[in-house]
Design an enzyme around this catalytic site. Structure first.
Site, PDB file in Angstrom:
ATOM      1  N   GLU A   1       0.820  -1.206   0.000  1.00  0.00           N
ATOM      2  CA  GLU A   1       0.000   0.000   0.000  1.00  0.00           C
ATOM      3  C   GLU A   1       0.864   1.271   0.000  1.00  0.00           C
ATOM      4  OE1 GLU A   1      -4.323  -0.259   1.856  1.00  0.00           O
ATOM      5  OE2 GLU A   1      -2.926   0.575   3.292  1.00  0.00           O
TER       6      GLU A   1
ATOM      7  N   HIS B   1       6.738 -26.872  -1.321  1.00  0.00           N
ATOM      8  CA  HIS B   1       6.050 -27.981  -1.996  1.00  0.00           C
ATOM      9  C   HIS B   1       4.911 -27.485  -2.874  1.00  0.00           C
ATOM     10  CE1 HIS B   1       8.197 -31.091   0.378  1.00  0.00           C
ATOM     11  NE2 HIS B   1       8.388 -30.029   1.153  1.00  0.00           N
TER      12      HIS B   1
ATOM     13  N   LYS C   1     -14.225   0.985  -3.717  1.00  0.00           N
ATOM     14  CA  LYS C   1     -15.280   1.451  -2.808  1.00  0.00           C
ATOM     15  C   LYS C   1     -16.326   2.243  -3.575  1.00  0.00           C
ATOM     16  CE  LYS C   1     -12.285   1.929   1.212  1.00  0.00           C
ATOM     17  NZ  LYS C   1     -11.633   2.873   2.113  1.00  0.00           N
TER      18      LYS C   1
HETATM   19  O1  PA5 Z   1      -3.268   1.757   5.762  1.00  0.00           O
HETATM   20  C1  PA5 Z   1      -4.402   2.230   5.702  1.00  0.00           C
HETATM   21  O2  PA5 Z   1      -4.632   3.380   6.060  1.00  0.00           O
HETATM   22  C2  PA5 Z   1      -5.594   1.398   5.248  1.00  0.00           C
HETATM   23  O3  PA5 Z   1      -5.271   0.231   4.647  1.00  0.00           O
HETATM   24  C3  PA5 Z   1      -6.486   1.120   6.440  1.00  0.00           C
HETATM   25  O4  PA5 Z   1      -5.718   0.451   7.415  1.00  0.00           O
HETATM   26  C4  PA5 Z   1      -7.721   0.293   6.130  1.00  0.00           C
HETATM   27  O5  PA5 Z   1      -8.322   0.716   4.961  1.00  0.00           O
HETATM   28  C5  PA5 Z   1      -8.705   0.398   7.282  1.00  0.00           C
HETATM   29  O6  PA5 Z   1      -9.120   1.724   7.450  1.00  0.00           O
HETATM   30  P1  PA5 Z   1      -9.868   2.247   8.735  1.00  0.00           P
HETATM   31  O7  PA5 Z   1      -9.040   1.974   9.930  1.00  0.00           O
HETATM   32  O8  PA5 Z   1     -10.062   3.702   8.499  1.00  0.00           O
HETATM   33  O9  PA5 Z   1     -11.184   1.508   8.821  1.00  0.00           O
END
Ligand code: PA5
Length: 447
Positions: A289, A310, A424
């Site tokens: 990410e 494996h 989303k």
């Molecule tokens: O790293 C990030 O910010 C995202 O991947 C969030 O962890 C994830 O989308 C969850 O978001 P939130 O804690 O706002 O529900």
């Protein structure tokens, strides 16, 4: 007490030592950008000094809340997705018995997870499991608006309130969210839940050392002070004053970027310790990410060896030569099992009699390393003296710091995730969410 260490020498047959050393000034500049806040995403740098700035009072508050949940609940459901659950799951799995479910006379509640998927069968089975159990909920969402955890919380909140009444449910629900914004903050304030704040300047995937990770970890009976202590030592080791050659975060960031430049576009995180599976999952989110944007970035994947030797082993050994591997190796196991003698020796394993199982594992690791290098797969190795809270705390901070530097070398903002919004928007359009009328029309035309 030693420290975790990084060995990049087995990458040097593929990239030259000189080329990696040449990153020194760029890495220094990137590290300085993090510390003086002059780089991209500089409003999300709160994780940088998080370990050394957590106060004793904050840790005590987390421990007391964990104690309250532990005294009331046999099961605690941690609701969250991405950075709001992976850190906790990584640590809890690392230190839990592999057959946790079957343990009798437990002293720790069982921690289970929800809101990390939208599986109807999963939620059905969870609600069935919880029917005759004393359970509590830690609801974690930084934005407070993420659909997966919000949906799970709606269902489990109702089940809890129906089961024990609103007043007792309030004692068993903890919300971890933004200080003032978002639906979860509004709900928590209205209902009077105990809350913890996720600092504004700490993104989800960098939040394991905030209450997001620490509260569920403490509920599971794991020592959060040692975890933080480990991170504090790594914060110093990866600091601005450490020379390039001695800074593991700097070295890792440099070598993986050089490997990427030479066509190694895939990094696999390898463990030889089944309890580390979710540490790799946490790492995948952190790097995937943070770096996968602007049509660039190393593709991150993870395998559990020897299990996956494996299955994926063939691909790693002889598939397209675009892979390098980073191995997390644990020097000493916490338990001992020796290979016993067998009079018949039909399996031919008597040559191993007297050896520990871990010696076999270590030779599998070494043999694989040599085979992979021979087969064109550069190998980076991170060694943990043992699997405990202190070293895992070090590992988390090392990866976070290296990720910030590595993202800056790549030229991206390692602290945002604009691409996550695309699915989303489509999902809301397809579900005909009010306010998405134009998107609904547009997407339906594509079906
Ligand atoms: O790293 C990030 O910010 C995202 O991947 C969030 O962890 C994830 O989308 C969850 O978001 P939130 O804690 O706002 O529900």
């Amino acid at each position: 007490m030693g420290n975790i260490s990084l060995n990049i020498s087995k990458a040097f047959g593929f990239v030259s030592e000189e080329k990696v050393a040449a990153y020194e000034s760029q890495v220094k500049a990137c590290n300085e950008m993090l510390h003086n806040g002059s780089g991209k995403g500089n409003d999300f740098l709160g994780w940088l000094n998080l370990p050394s700035s957590i106060t004793d009072a904050e840790l005590s508050d987390i421990e007391e809340t964990a104690h309250s949940l532990r005294s009331r609940c046999e099961i605690v459901v941690v609701i969250g997705i991405g950075g709001s659950y992976l850190g906790a799951k990584a640590v809890i799995d690392a230190f839990s018995n592999s057959f946790d479910w079957l343990q009798r006379d437990r002293i720790n509640p069982v921690v289970v997870y929800a809101g990390q998927n939208i599986g109807e069968d999963y939620l059905y089975e969870l609600t069935e499991l919880l029917k005759d159990k004393q359970f509590g909920i830690i609801n974690i969402s930084k934005s407070g608006t993420t659909t997966e955890p919000a949906l799970a919380f709606r269902i489990l909140k109702k089940q809890l309130e129906d089961g024990v009444g609103k007043a007792e449910a309030k004692n068993r629900i903890v919300a971890i969210t933004d200080e003032s914004r978002g639906a979860l903050r509004t709900l928590a304030n209205q209902e009077g839940y105990k809350t913890f704040v996720i600092p504004d300047n700490v993104g989800g995937r960098y939040s394991v050392l905030t209450p997001v990770g620490l509260l569920p970890i403490a509920v599971a009976g794991i020592d959060i002070r040692q975890l933080v202590a480990g991170a504090v030592t790594m914060e110093a080791i990866c600091g601005l004053d450490t020379p390039f050659a001695e800074n593991p975060a700097a070295q890792y960031a440099a070598v993986r970027n050089e490997l990427y430049k030479t066509g190694k576009k895939i990094e696999i995180m390898v463990n030889y310790h089944p309890k580390l599976h979710f540490v790799s999952e946490w790492w995948k989110q952190l790097y995937g990410e943070s770096e996968g944007k602007e049509n660039k970035g190393i593709f991150v994947a993870a395998v559990d060896f020897t299990t996956d030797l494996h299955s994926m082993g063939q691909m790693v050994q002889e598939g397209e030569r675009t892979i390098f591997e980073t191995v997390i190796s644990v020097q000493s196991p916490n338990r001992r099992v020796d290979v016993p003698h067998d009079a018949a020796d039909l399996d031919g394993l008597n040559f191993l009699v007297g050896k520990r199982v871990d010696e076999v594992n270590k030779m599998a690791e070494l043999g694989t390393q040599i085979a992979h290098i021979d087969g064109g797969v550069p190998n980076l190795k991170i060694e943990l003296p043992s699997l405990d809270e202190f070293y895992l705390g070090q590992l988390f901070y090392f990866f976070e710091k290296a990720c910030g530097i590595s993202g800056y070398i790549l030229g991206v903002n390692p602290f945002d995730q604009p691409g996550v919004e695309a699915y989303k928007k489509n999902m809301f359009a397809l579900l005909e969410k009010p306010g998405f009328e134009a998107e609904t029309k547009a997407i339906k035309a594509k079906l």
